[in-house]
Design an enzyme around this catalytic site. Structure first.
Site, PDB file in Angstrom:
ATOM      1  N   TYR A  17      42.533  32.958  37.840  1.00  0.00           N
ATOM      2  CA  TYR A  17      41.425  32.598  38.740  1.00  0.00           C
ATOM      3  C   TYR A  17      40.124  32.346  37.985  1.00  0.00           C
ATOM      4  O   TYR A  17      39.917  32.841  36.864  1.00  0.00           O
ATOM      5  CB  TYR A  17      41.185  33.724  39.754  1.00  0.00           C
ATOM      6  CG  TYR A  17      40.623  34.985  39.119  1.00  0.00           C
ATOM      7  CD1 TYR A  17      39.243  35.194  39.031  1.00  0.00           C
ATOM      8  CD2 TYR A  17      41.469  35.945  38.582  1.00  0.00           C
ATOM      9  CE1 TYR A  17      38.718  36.330  38.425  1.00  0.00           C
ATOM     10  CE2 TYR A  17      40.958  37.082  37.974  1.00  0.00           C
ATOM     11  CZ  TYR A  17      39.587  37.275  37.894  1.00  0.00           C
ATOM     12  OH  TYR A  17      39.082  38.398  37.279  1.00  0.00           O
ATOM     13  N   PHE A  69      31.002  33.461  37.870  1.00  0.00           N
ATOM     14  CA  PHE A  69      30.677  34.888  37.819  1.00  0.00           C
ATOM     15  C   PHE A  69      31.848  35.736  37.344  1.00  0.00           C
ATOM     16  O   PHE A  69      31.673  36.887  36.945  1.00  0.00           O
ATOM     17  CB  PHE A  69      30.168  35.400  39.181  1.00  0.00           C
ATOM     18  CG  PHE A  69      31.158  35.264  40.302  1.00  0.00           C
ATOM     19  CD1 PHE A  69      32.142  36.215  40.511  1.00  0.00           C
ATOM     20  CD2 PHE A  69      31.107  34.171  41.163  1.00  0.00           C
ATOM     21  CE1 PHE A  69      33.053  36.090  41.543  1.00  0.00           C
ATOM     22  CE2 PHE A  69      32.019  34.042  42.202  1.00  0.00           C
ATOM     23  CZ  PHE A  69      33.002  34.996  42.392  1.00  0.00           C
ATOM     24  N   ASP A  70      33.056  35.166  37.357  1.00  0.00           N
ATOM     25  CA  ASP A  70      34.230  35.917  36.883  1.00  0.00           C
ATOM     26  C   ASP A  70      35.385  34.953  36.663  1.00  0.00           C
ATOM     27  O   ASP A  70      35.537  33.966  37.393  1.00  0.00           O
ATOM     28  CB  ASP A  70      34.636  36.990  37.894  1.00  0.00           C
ATOM     29  CG  ASP A  70      35.632  37.989  37.322  1.00  0.00           C
ATOM     30  OD1 ASP A  70      35.787  38.026  36.081  1.00  0.00           O
ATOM     31  OD2 ASP A  70      36.242  38.742  38.102  1.00  0.00           O
ATOM     32  N   ILE A  92      39.230  41.409  47.846  1.00  0.00           N
ATOM     33  CA  ILE A  92      38.484  40.963  49.023  1.00  0.00           C
ATOM     34  C   ILE A  92      39.431  40.312  50.027  1.00  0.00           C
ATOM     35  O   ILE A  92      40.485  39.774  49.650  1.00  0.00           O
ATOM     36  CB  ILE A  92      37.346  39.997  48.634  1.00  0.00           C
ATOM     37  CG1 ILE A  92      37.893  38.766  47.915  1.00  0.00           C
ATOM     38  CG2 ILE A  92      36.298  40.708  47.804  1.00  0.00           C
ATOM     39  CD1 ILE A  92      36.833  37.722  47.599  1.00  0.00           C
ATOM     40  N   TYR A 148      32.014  39.650  49.782  1.00  0.00           N
ATOM     41  CA  TYR A 148      31.305  40.899  49.534  1.00  0.00           C
ATOM     42  C   TYR A 148      30.210  41.171  50.560  1.00  0.00           C
ATOM     43  O   TYR A 148      29.429  42.104  50.402  1.00  0.00           O
ATOM     44  CB  TYR A 148      30.735  40.904  48.106  1.00  0.00           C
ATOM     45  CG  TYR A 148      31.827  40.914  47.064  1.00  0.00           C
ATOM     46  CD1 TYR A 148      32.517  42.087  46.757  1.00  0.00           C
ATOM     47  CD2 TYR A 148      32.206  39.746  46.409  1.00  0.00           C
ATOM     48  CE1 TYR A 148      33.536  42.107  45.831  1.00  0.00           C
ATOM     49  CE2 TYR A 148      33.223  39.748  45.467  1.00  0.00           C
ATOM     50  CZ  TYR A 148      33.892  40.927  45.180  1.00  0.00           C
ATOM     51  OH  TYR A 148      34.908  40.939  44.267  1.00  0.00           O
ATOM     52  N   PHE A 160      36.688  30.116  44.723  1.00  0.00           N
ATOM     53  CA  PHE A 160      37.658  30.528  43.711  1.00  0.00           C
ATOM     54  C   PHE A 160      38.690  29.419  43.470  1.00  0.00           C
ATOM     55  O   PHE A 160      39.228  28.855  44.413  1.00  0.00           O
ATOM     56  CB  PHE A 160      38.412  31.787  44.149  1.00  0.00           C
ATOM     57  CG  PHE A 160      37.614  33.045  44.080  1.00  0.00           C
ATOM     58  CD1 PHE A 160      37.562  33.794  42.914  1.00  0.00           C
ATOM     59  CD2 PHE A 160      36.909  33.501  45.183  1.00  0.00           C
ATOM     60  CE1 PHE A 160      36.835  34.977  42.856  1.00  0.00           C
ATOM     61  CE2 PHE A 160      36.176  34.669  45.136  1.00  0.00           C
ATOM     62  CZ  PHE A 160      36.138  35.409  43.969  1.00  0.00           C
TER      63      PHE A 160
END
Length: 235
Positions: A144, A154-155, A179, A205, A223
């Site tokens: 991902y 961010f990730d 999530i 979130y 994502f």
């Protein structure tokens, strides 16, 4: 006057009720056990005990007890067919009420499920190698990259590490470990599929966000996810 109940051996008088030796519910229960159906209907005391007790005033119950004591026709004996009729009708009313409550709860639950807005959208970037999808609770392996709406990453387990060090994220899908947008979105994907999941804040979130990861409150997340095909699935 004292009136003895045929079914329980107990007795209730208007004087007992007036002096608060018995409760309103007990007095009504006594009348329902010992009075004819017609008398109970005339006094508006025929029906489910709990509901009748809740909706009846003390004066109403007092008047009914007084009328019962003064009227031989209001009393029924052991062989009175009225007894069986009263019991059956009261039981039927109770069952009907319980069934109605059950149906209402089920209808409300179904309506809530229908009305709830799905918190993600999916765009397929690459079709899967199979039509098989993961079941809820099964272990999945995911590659991902997560981005904010402005494109900021961010990730990622694809971009933020050396190729030899990269590892797919493994977890039981649909169990609340990630999530909700991931849990629900991944269950719609086929093994080997690559997709873009745009997840609303409520399914990401939410109001708290995750500031340490650069995710502000009420952020929509995007994502790019790829669902690995398990080795035990032949494709």
């Amino acid at each position: 006057a004292v009136v003895s109940t045929q079914s329980t051996g107990a007795s209730v008088t208007a004087e007992d009720f007036k002096s608060e030796k018995v409760s309103k519910k007990e007095a009504i229960a006594f009348l329902q056990e010992n009075a004819t159906v017609q008398f109970l209907k005339d006094q508006k005391l025929f029906g489910k005990l709990q509901s009748i007790a809740k909706g009846s005033s003390k004066d109403k119950v007092m008047n009914a007890l007084t009328a019962f004591e003064a009227s031989p026709e209001a009393k029924k004996g052991d062989t009175d067919a009225d007894l069986a009729e009263a019991l059956e009708q009261t039981k039927a009313l109770k069952l009907k009420e319980e069934e109605a409550k059950k149906n209402q709860k089920e209808a409300a639950k179904e309506a809530a499920a229908v009305d709830e807005k799905v918190g993600f959208t999916k765009k397929i970037l690459k079709k899967g190698k199979t039509h098989m999808k993961p079941d809820k609770g099964s272990v999945v392996s995911v590659w991902y990259t997560g981005r904010l709406e402005d494109g900021t990453v961010f990730d990622s387990n694809v971009e933020n590490s050396r190729k030899k060090e990269r590892k797919a994220l493994k977890f039981k899908v649909g169990t609340g470990l990630v999530i909700r947008g991931w849990d629900e979105g991944l269950l719609t994907m086929c093994y080997g599929e690559k997709a873009e999941l745009t997840i609303e804040p409520e399914w990401a979130y939410g109001k708290k966000g995750m500031p340490d990861a650069g995710i502000q409150p009420n952020s929509t997340l995007i994502f790019e996810v790829e669902l690995e095909t398990p080795v035990n699935i032949g494709v």
